[in-house]
Write a protein that holds these residues in place. Structure first.
Motif, short mmCIF file in Angstrom:
data_model
loop_
_atom_site.label_atom_id
_atom_site.label_comp_id
_atom_site.label_asym_id
_atom_site.label_seq_id
_atom_site.Cartn_x
_atom_site.Cartn_y
_atom_site.Cartn_z
N THR A 84 4.72 -11.01 6.12
CA THR A 84 4.90 -12.46 5.98
C THR A 84 3.58 -13.20 6.14
OG1 THR A 84 5.41 -12.70 8.34
CG2 THR A 84 7.29 -12.39 6.85
N ALA A 85 3.58 -14.43 5.66
CA ALA A 85 2.40 -15.27 5.77
C ALA A 85 2.00 -15.41 7.24
CB ALA A 85 2.67 -16.65 5.17
N ARG A 86 0.72 -15.49 7.48
CA ARG A 86 0.08 -15.66 8.78
C ARG A 86 -0.02 -14.36 9.58
NH1 ARG A 86 3.18 -20.51 8.43
NH2 ARG A 86 4.65 -19.81 10.00
N MET A 87 0.39 -13.25 9.00
CA MET A 87 0.19 -11.96 9.67
C MET A 87 -1.27 -11.55 9.57
SD MET A 87 3.21 -9.26 8.79
CE MET A 87 4.70 -9.24 9.75
N ILE A 88 -1.74 -10.87 10.58
CA ILE A 88 -3.03 -10.20 10.54
C ILE A 88 -2.71 -8.71 10.65
CG2 ILE A 88 -5.25 -9.85 11.65
CD1 ILE A 88 -5.04 -12.75 12.66
N LEU A 89 -2.98 -8.00 9.55
CA LEU A 89 -2.64 -6.59 9.49
C LEU A 89 -3.87 -5.73 9.76
CD1 LEU A 89 -0.40 -6.53 6.29
CD2 LEU A 89 0.34 -6.59 8.68
N ASP A 90 -3.71 -4.78 10.67
CA ASP A 90 -4.73 -3.77 10.90
C ASP A 90 -4.34 -2.57 10.05
OD1 ASP A 90 -6.32 -5.14 12.88
OD2 ASP A 90 -4.57 -4.91 14.20
N CYS A 91 -5.13 -2.31 9.01
CA CYS A 91 -4.78 -1.29 8.03
C CYS A 91 -5.76 -0.13 8.06
CB CYS A 91 -4.76 -1.89 6.62
SG CYS A 91 -3.53 -3.20 6.42
N GLU A 92 -5.21 1.05 7.82
CA GLU A 92 -6.01 2.26 7.75
C GLU A 92 -5.66 2.98 6.46
OE1 GLU A 92 -6.96 4.92 11.24
OE2 GLU A 92 -5.45 6.13 10.19
N LEU A 93 -6.67 3.23 5.65
CA LEU A 93 -6.51 3.97 4.40
C LEU A 93 -7.09 5.36 4.60
CD1 LEU A 93 -5.75 3.96 1.36
CD2 LEU A 93 -8.10 3.21 0.92
N SER A 94 -6.29 6.37 4.31
CA SER A 94 -6.79 7.73 4.48
C SER A 94 -6.49 8.56 3.23
CB SER A 94 -6.19 8.40 5.71
OG SER A 94 -4.79 8.39 5.68
N LEU A 95 -7.41 9.44 2.96
CA LEU A 95 -7.26 10.42 1.89
C LEU A 95 -6.56 11.62 2.52
CD1 LEU A 95 -7.87 11.42 -1.00
CD2 LEU A 95 -10.06 12.24 -0.12
N THR A 96 -5.34 11.90 2.09
CA THR A 96 -4.56 12.94 2.74
C THR A 96 -4.55 14.26 1.98
OG1 THR A 96 -2.52 12.14 1.70
CG2 THR A 96 -3.07 11.26 3.89
N GLN A 97 -4.88 14.21 0.68
CA GLN A 97 -4.87 15.46 -0.10
C GLN A 97 -5.68 15.27 -1.37
OE1 GLN A 97 -0.93 16.89 -0.98
NE2 GLN A 97 -1.65 18.45 -2.38
N ILE A 98 -6.39 16.34 -1.76
CA ILE A 98 -7.07 16.40 -3.06
C ILE A 98 -6.55 17.66 -3.74
CG2 ILE A 98 -9.25 16.66 -4.28
CD1 ILE A 98 -10.64 15.30 -1.94
N GLU A 99 -6.08 17.48 -4.96
CA GLU A 99 -5.51 18.61 -5.69
C GLU A 99 -6.12 18.68 -7.08
OE1 GLU A 99 -1.03 20.15 -6.93
OE2 GLU A 99 -1.28 18.24 -5.92
N ASN A 100 -6.63 19.85 -7.46
CA ASN A 100 -7.20 20.07 -8.79
C ASN A 100 -6.12 20.61 -9.71
OD1 ASN A 100 -10.15 19.61 -8.55
ND2 ASN A 100 -9.91 21.10 -6.91
#
Length: 126
Positions: A72-88
């Motif tokens: 919702t509006a006025r939220m401050i989100l602490d976000c974490e982006l992670s690479l969980t897998q690499i597949e060829n």
């Protein structure tokens, strides 16, 4: 490093602009605008993602959103982006690399959303 963090400030204007861009109706909960469920996909714009830097095009493979509470509006989100897998993989078009990511966002310590996204690089070699 395969994990990066960023704080995202959600504004009513940002929600409105995003909702209009995807032709989604605006919703209100307890007097606050609610973000469309796909909005976390644009949070990526705030991150500097070192493992995706390169000259090869990326194709959006798939995504899944799991919500514990609405954004919702006025939220401050602490976000974490992670690479969980690499597949060829190999296709008739050449080499494919599938990058699986997890974006997890909290507001005041409470889990709000987890977004799983697969991006595909065409023609790249690891």
């Amino acid at each position: 490093m395969n994990i990066i963090q960023h704080q995202i400030h959600i504004t009513a204007e940002w929600i409105t602009d995003y909702a209009q861009s995807i032709d989604a109706p605006l919703q209100v909960l307890q007097g606050k605008l609610v973000a469309p469920s796909t909005m976390p996909i644009i949070f990526w714009q705030a991150f500097d993602i070192p493992w995706l830097k390169g000259d090869h095009p990326l194709i959006h493979g798939k995504q899944h959103f799991s919500y514990e509470a609405p954004i919702t509006a006025r939220m401050i989100l602490d976000c974490e982006l992670s690479l969980t897998q690499i597949e060829n993989k190999t296709s008739r078009h050449g080499n494919l690399i599938l990058y699986t990511h997890s974006l997890v966002c909290f507001n005041e310590g409470d889990l709000i959303v987890t977004a799983e996204t697969v991006l595909i690089s065409v023609g790249e070699n690891i």
